[in-house]
Design an enzyme around this catalytic site. Structure first.
Site, short mmCIF file in Angstrom:
data_model
loop_
_atom_site.label_atom_id
_atom_site.label_comp_id
_atom_site.label_asym_id
_atom_site.label_seq_id
_atom_site.Cartn_x
_atom_site.Cartn_y
_atom_site.Cartn_z
N ASP A 1 0.13 -5.04 12.43
CA ASP A 1 1.58 -5.00 12.20
C ASP A 1 2.16 -6.41 12.30
OD1 ASP A 1 4.02 -4.04 11.64
OD2 ASP A 1 4.34 -3.01 13.55
N CYS B 1 41.73 -2.58 24.17
CA CYS B 1 40.60 -2.23 25.04
C CYS B 1 39.64 -3.43 25.08
CB CYS B 1 39.90 -1.00 24.48
SG CYS B 1 38.33 -0.65 25.28
N LYS C 1 -0.70 5.86 8.14
CA LYS C 1 0.27 5.35 9.11
C LYS C 1 0.26 6.19 10.38
CE LYS C 1 3.69 2.94 7.98
NZ LYS C 1 4.08 1.56 8.22
N LEU D 1 0.83 -1.20 0.00
CA LEU D 1 0.00 0.00 0.00
C LEU D 1 0.86 1.24 0.00
CD1 LEU D 1 -2.48 -1.12 2.77
CD2 LEU D 1 -3.00 -0.88 0.35
N CYS E 1 38.76 1.01 29.30
CA CYS E 1 40.18 0.73 29.52
C CYS E 1 40.94 1.93 30.09
CB CYS E 1 40.84 0.26 28.23
SG CYS E 1 40.96 1.56 26.98
N GLU F 1 -3.23 -11.37 7.62
CA GLU F 1 -2.02 -11.00 8.35
C GLU F 1 -1.80 -11.96 9.52
OE1 GLU F 1 -0.59 -8.41 6.94
OE2 GLU F 1 0.81 -7.58 8.40
N LYS G 1 -4.67 -1.71 10.49
CA LYS G 1 -3.50 -2.24 9.79
C LYS G 1 -2.67 -3.03 10.81
CE LYS G 1 0.05 -0.90 6.49
NZ LYS G 1 1.17 -1.57 7.13
N TYR H 1 -8.41 -10.71 5.62
CA TYR H 1 -9.13 -9.52 5.18
C TYR H 1 -9.51 -9.53 3.70
CZ TYR H 1 -4.22 -8.30 4.27
OH TYR H 1 -2.92 -8.32 3.86
N CYS I 1 38.56 6.52 28.06
CA CYS I 1 37.68 5.41 27.69
C CYS I 1 37.09 4.81 28.96
CB CYS I 1 38.48 4.36 26.93
SG CYS I 1 37.55 2.83 26.67
N CYS J 1 38.31 5.41 21.09
CA CYS J 1 39.29 4.85 22.01
C CYS J 1 40.34 4.24 21.09
CB CYS J 1 38.64 3.76 22.86
SG CYS J 1 39.83 2.63 23.60
N GLU K 1 -10.02 -0.56 7.85
CA GLU K 1 -9.64 -1.71 8.69
C GLU K 1 -8.37 -1.36 9.44
OE1 GLU K 1 -9.06 -5.01 6.00
OE2 GLU K 1 -10.94 -4.55 5.00
S1 IVH Z 1 -4.81 -4.83 2.29
C1 IVH Z 1 -3.40 -4.17 -1.91
N1 IVH Z 1 -5.60 -4.84 4.81
O1 IVH Z 1 -0.14 -4.00 5.26
C2 IVH Z 1 -3.94 -4.42 -0.57
N2 IVH Z 1 -3.28 -4.98 4.35
O2 IVH Z 1 1.50 -2.66 2.51
C3 IVH Z 1 -2.92 -4.84 0.37
N3 IVH Z 1 -1.87 -5.19 6.33
O3 IVH Z 1 1.36 -6.14 2.95
C4 IVH Z 1 -3.29 -5.34 1.63
N4 IVH Z 1 -3.50 -5.16 7.81
O4 IVH Z 1 0.70 -7.10 5.17
C5 IVH Z 1 -4.56 -4.88 3.95
N5 IVH Z 1 -6.41 -4.88 6.98
C6 IVH Z 1 -5.39 -4.93 6.13
C7 IVH Z 1 -4.06 -5.05 6.59
C8 IVH Z 1 -3.03 -5.07 5.66
C9 IVH Z 1 -2.19 -5.25 7.64
C10 IVH Z 1 -0.50 -5.23 5.79
C11 IVH Z 1 -0.28 -6.23 4.70
C12 IVH Z 1 0.28 -5.48 3.53
C13 IVH Z 1 0.70 -4.18 4.17
C14 IVH Z 1 0.45 -3.02 3.26
#
Ligand code: IVH
Length: 670
Positions: free
Chosen positions: A118, A434, A317, A83, A414, A178, A116, A230, A411, A429, A114
């Protein structure tokens, strides 16, 4: 009445599948762990007795198998895109404008937001309703087959409920989602690793990524990884929107994250993003943003994608997570080349999946610029997998007695006088002996990209240097004469000492370029070492080379050449090299030169090799000019077959390729 075993097997599978769903998808178990275990045990026993009834979608297949995983390549049927990121309200408004312009006035686009997660993305292929392949994203086009490992995740159905078949038209489909680890589980796992002296993972995402690439799925089965899905795609099922898509997944028994929202306007989207940026600590796992998807699949398809990301979705983000804590002390760490790095020793604080007690302060200039003092209340930040850093000082909380931080003169390890080159921000140093420099050099020497001595990590090196077993690299190869003393060390024992000594012995096979890199000559990284080894062929040529000759090599400049000349001027270093030569290390590339016997040839390795390790075999192939590829095709020249080969062997036979046993391969590399 006699029970028909096959019917009981089927019944048990259905019951266990149902319990898995209740427990892992709905988080609502209806039986005790004990009852569940009994059912599973009964099924395992029946399948043992009647192996002909074992199927790949049986719940018993989740425990992982003994067969070492081979990660075959998988071609994604549809590329796994990533993304594009946005970081502000304005960028979200721009995204909405682009979508609207495209959609035309007659349509008002709506969105699904949704969380995201990690973690690590995966793609699952189902054939006839049965999970066939699970793959990592890889480069988006080709991923790695991690099916055995993914099967251990209980919320992922090994087969979907057949009763929906009619409605869905076909059970050939793909699901994406994920894989992740919850913070508490990650913490617990890392605590255990620390107790066992194992390497710690930096965050839940790294540990998830490491876990799904483990070779032994039995270990994976014990790791607390989870998954949210998802995306559902099937060419046979018509789906109108992302919302329907999520509901479809839910219906089929997949676990979806319930915190999604259908937003009619971009303002609603912005509110959702802000809300979750605030609330991200309320959920038990890490999220690094919100994914905003155009709801209409029709519009999604019309929008299409550019390069590697779709035009119909965007990530918002979150800012890196920050926290305030007390800076107890500033310590100075001495690196292997003598550079001193200031480190903030903090009052431990939990942030973004792990407890932080230290953060980097980069260098003295940074401390001065931010006026960071011992005793300050500081804001720290951790973004992604980077080392935490000190962002700022809360001066309002500063106690008047705190004094400005000063540059150390000596240092801390030493005691020798430090020096600061005029044009550099770093201080050094200059004492080669050392203890911290020695430790740092040894750690580098034994590390993975260098001599790759398995088991000789930071903690053992600390111990061995403190016990005076190690002072320089060559001492590593004398450890075999101290076996009895090593066994006496409480933490070690016979088996681990022997493993270590074997690993040390094995490292003597490392190629010259690796040996050269391991020496830790300042500015000679792995790339420069490779170029130098190729050009000079032997260490003796390099030792006698002039500065001009060294600089004659493409991309080797004056800093590297002066550093090399300085290194070999030292009598101590020359003595060290003599000792390493005696120990049997490679200081020569000449054997390989001109013997490019595998030039342009492509090799595939399959099965477990018994004499060589996979990495050794790979290195030899590359050494002689060949290539190693992970999948068999018409273009493969040789397939080297070990024990328990996978499907690659069948394919190679079908294609009529040249097949080599390990012994035959070894003959070729002599
Ligand atoms: S949609 C083209 N939905 O975020 C659509 N991605 O770069 C791509 N990720 O590689 C994914 N939660 O690993 C989508 N609810 C979510 C997500 C999600 C985490 C991650 C996924 C993807 C990266 C986006």
């Amino acid at each position: 009445m006699k029970i028909d075993p096959i019917r009981r097997i089927e019944e048990l599978r259905t019951i266990i599948q149902e319990h898995d769903y209740n427990y892992f998808v709905l988080a609502n178990p209806i039986v005790s762990d004990f009852t569940y275990d009994q059912l599973l045990k009964e099924l395992i026993e029946l399948e043992k007795k009647y192996p002909e009834y074992l199927t790949p979608d049986s719940p018993t297949q989740r425990v992982g198998s003994d067969i070492s995983n081979e990660f075959d390549s998988v071609n994604h049927k549809i590329p796994m895109l990533s993304l594009s990121n946005t970081y502000s309200e304005d960028e979200l408004i721009d995204f909405d404008r682009r979508v609207r312009d495209f959609a035309g006035e007659a349509t008002t686009p709506d969105y699904i937001c949704e969380l995201k997660i990690d973690g690590v993305s995966i793609s699952l292929q189902y054939e006839n309703g049965i999970l066939k392949t699970a793959a990592t994203r890889g480069d988006g086009i080709i991923g790695e087959d991690v099916t055995n490992n993914i099967k251990t995740i209980r919320s992922i159905p090994l087969s979907v409920n057949k009763k929906f078949l009619k409605e869905f038209g076909s059970f050939n489909f793909e699901v994406r989602g994920e894989v992740y680890m919850e913070n508490e589980d990650f913490k617990k796992m890392n605590d255990e690793r620390e107790l066992n002296g194992e390497k710690l993972f930096a965050n839940p995402r790294n540990s998830t990524a490491g876990t799904i690439k483990l070779l032994d799925s039995k270990i994976v089965a014990k790791r607390p990884i989870k998954a949210f899905m998802y995306y559902y795609y099937s060419e046979y099922t018509k789906i109108g929107s992302q919302l329907e898509n999520l509901l479809m997944l839910k219906k089929l028994g997949f676990r979806i994250n319930a915190n999604y929202k259908h937003c009619k306007t971009i303002n609603d989207v912005i509110v959702f993003c802000k809300e979750w940026e605030e609330r991200r600590n309320e959920i038990p796992f890490e999220i690094d943003g919100v994914v905003i998807k155009v709801n209409s699949i029709n519009l999604q398809q019309n929008l299409g994608s550019i390069a590697k990301s779709p035009r119909w979705a965007v990530a918002y983000k979150f800012k890196a997570k920050q926290a305030s804590t007390l800076l107890k002390k500033i310590t100075w760490q001495v690196g292997r080349t003598g550079t001193l790095t200031p480190v903030a020793e903090l009052e431990p604080i939990f942030l973004a999946g792990s407890t932080i007690s230290r953060a980097t302060l980069h260098n003295f200039d940074e401390i001065k610029r931010k006026d960071i003092r011992e005793g300050d209340s500081v804001v720290i930040e951790k973004g992604g997998d980077v080392i935490p850093k000190v962002v700022s000082v809360d001066v309002s909380k500063r106690n008047k007695n705190l004094t400005e931080t000063e540059l150390p003169i000596r240092c801390p390890t030493c005691g020798s006088k430090l020096f600061k080159p005029e044009n550099e921000v770093a201080i050094y140093c200059d004492n080669n002996f050392c203890p911290d420099q020695i430790k740092g050099r040894l750690i580098h020497f034994a590390s993975r990209g260098a001599m790759d001595i398995e088991g000789l990590g930071e903690s053992l090196i600390n111990l061995f240097t403190e016990m005076k077993f190690l002072k320089d690299f060559a001492d590593i190869y004398d450890l075999k004469n101290k076996r009895n003393e090593l066994i006496e060390i409480e933490r070690l024992g016979e088996k681990s000492v022997d493993n270590l000594l074997n690993a040390i012995d094995k490292s003597k096979n490392q190629q010259f370029e690796k040996v050269l890199f391991s020496l830790g000559i300042r500015y000679v990284g792995s790339g420069a070492a490779k170029k130098l080894a190729e050009h000079f062929i032997s260490i003796d040529n390099l030792i006698s080379a002039t500065k001009e000759e060294i600089e004659g090599i493409y991309e080797i400049g004056p800093s590297i050449s002066s550093s090399i000349i300085r290194f070999f001027k030292s009598k101590d270093n020359l003595k060290l090299i003599e000792r390493l030569k005696k120990a049997g290390l490679n200081f020569n590339t000449s054997i390989a030169k001109g013997v490019n016997k595998f030039n342009g040839k492509s090799f595939v390795l399959t099965g477990t090799l018994s004499i060589l390790t996979r990495d050794e075999a790979k290195e030899k192939i590359i050494y002689f000019g060949g290539k190693v590829s992970s999948s068999v095709s018409k273009l493969t020249d040789y397939v080297v077959v070990g024990e328990n080969p996978g499907s690659k062997l069948d394919k190679a036979v079908k294609l009529g390729l040249k097949i080599l046993t390990e012994e035959e391969f070894i003959e070729m590399i002599k």
